[in-house]
Design an enzyme around this catalytic site. Structure first.
Site, PDB file in Angstrom:
ATOM      1  N   GLU A  81       0.805  -1.217   0.000  1.00  0.00           N
ATOM      2  CA  GLU A  81       0.000   0.000   0.000  1.00  0.00           C
ATOM      3  C   GLU A  81       0.845   1.276   0.000  1.00  0.00           C
ATOM      4  O   GLU A  81       0.327   2.360  -0.270  1.00  0.00           O
ATOM      5  CB  GLU A  81      -0.919   0.010   1.227  1.00  0.00           C
ATOM      6  CG  GLU A  81      -2.036  -1.014   1.194  1.00  0.00           C
ATOM      7  CD  GLU A  81      -3.082  -0.713   0.131  1.00  0.00           C
ATOM      8  OE1 GLU A  81      -3.123   0.421  -0.375  1.00  0.00           O
ATOM      9  OE2 GLU A  81      -3.860  -1.628  -0.211  1.00  0.00           O
ATOM     10  N   GLU A 112       7.428 -22.190   7.538  1.00  0.00           N
ATOM     11  CA  GLU A 112       7.801 -21.342   8.674  1.00  0.00           C
ATOM     12  C   GLU A 112       8.835 -21.994   9.587  1.00  0.00           C
ATOM     13  O   GLU A 112       9.385 -21.348  10.474  1.00  0.00           O
ATOM     14  CB  GLU A 112       6.566 -20.962   9.485  1.00  0.00           C
ATOM     15  CG  GLU A 112       5.919 -22.092  10.242  1.00  0.00           C
ATOM     16  CD  GLU A 112       4.783 -21.581  11.125  1.00  0.00           C
ATOM     17  OE1 GLU A 112       4.851 -21.841  12.346  1.00  0.00           O
ATOM     18  OE2 GLU A 112       3.853 -20.941  10.609  1.00  0.00           O
TER      19      GLU A 112
END
Length: 271
Positions: A81, A112
């Site tokens: 953004e 992960e």
């Protein structure tokens, strides 16, 4: 200090399946209202982190977020953004998720748990000691993130973390640990809820305050936003109209002429 995973503690609520829809919604909302107060408590730590980020970016550095699952996706969201909102280069703020871009939409098994992959991922960006790397993990125990931050510290790269547990392993490899303690989730262990909300709030604060400090906002306006669609062009024209006290048609003309809100305001103000 002994480490306790508060994020995994039992919910304060029992027998959720017996609640009415209204009860579920009210109780979730009640829990959510505590998140902003938890974030408020870490503002002093956030201030120090933002000051360091601004300092490094002014030296030509970049900001990186690394995480897995929900935490990784939130980092990518915030990073993505920044260019449209503040008109900065797409490589100034970067989000990296364990498992690569495929993991943005789908779970990638065991991604992960790899302690070496984050550093490999960062090396593809030619990471250096001007950059800042923020690890995001609600638990503060994600091996991918811990390994990445540890490798960054070994190469004199500034590190930070956003976690919802106090005294976590991730905090120990962070120069600027942000520990926002939101307590047990409504659904036990579902850290996409309050923990995720807290992380999103903090990421908003980090990127927005950094961009303001870098001069990417004038007054309270997004003068450097990218004019990538009709809605944003209309918003840009409205900003020009209000700032220069001209009508909408004139504002659109100036926006077309100068190509950005900032240039239109600056050039027309000083003519």
């Amino acid at each position: 200090m002994s480490f306790k995973k508060i994020t995994e503690s039992d919910s304060k609520y029992r027998h959720l399946e017996k609640m009415s829809v209204e009860e579920i919604l009210v109780n979730i909302n009640n829990e959510d209202q505590s998140v902003a107060l938890a974030v408020q408590k870490v503002i002093p730590q956030l201030e120090k982190l933002v000051q360091k980020i601004v300092e490094q970016l002014k030296l030509g550095g970049r900001l990186f977020y690394i995480g897995a699952g929900t935490s990784g996706r939130l980092g990518i969201l915030d990073a993505s953004e920044c260019p449209p909102t503040f008109g900065v280069s797409s490589d100034l703020v970067n989000g990296i998720i364990a498992g690569g871009d495929h993991a943005i939409r789908y779970a990638v098994e065991n991604a992960e748990d790899d302690t070496t992959q984050a550093w490999k991922d960062l090396l593809t960006f030619e990471i250096n000691d001007k950059d800042v790397v923020v690890g995001i993990a609600a638990s503060g125990t994600t091996p991918y993130v811990i390994g990445g931050l540890k490798d960054c510290q070994a190469h004199q790269i500034k590190t930070a973390c956003i976690t919802c547990n106090e005294g976590s392993p991730m905090s120990k490899v962070s120069d600027f640990p942000i520990e926002v303690i939101v307590g047990p989730e409504f659904v036990t262990g579902s850290s996409r809820m309050k923990a995720g909300t807290a992380q999103k709030l903090i990421l908003n604060m980090i990127s927005t305050s950094t961009m303001i400090q870098l001069g990417r906002v004038k007054d309270n306006k997004m003068v450097d936003m990218q004019l990538s669609n009709e809605k944003l062009k209309q918003r840009g024209a409205k900003l020009i109209m209000e700032t220069l006290n001209v009508n909408l048609d004139k504002a659109k003309e100036l926006l077309e002429k100068h190509g950005s809100v900032r240039k239109a305001i600056a050039n027309e103000t000083y003519q």
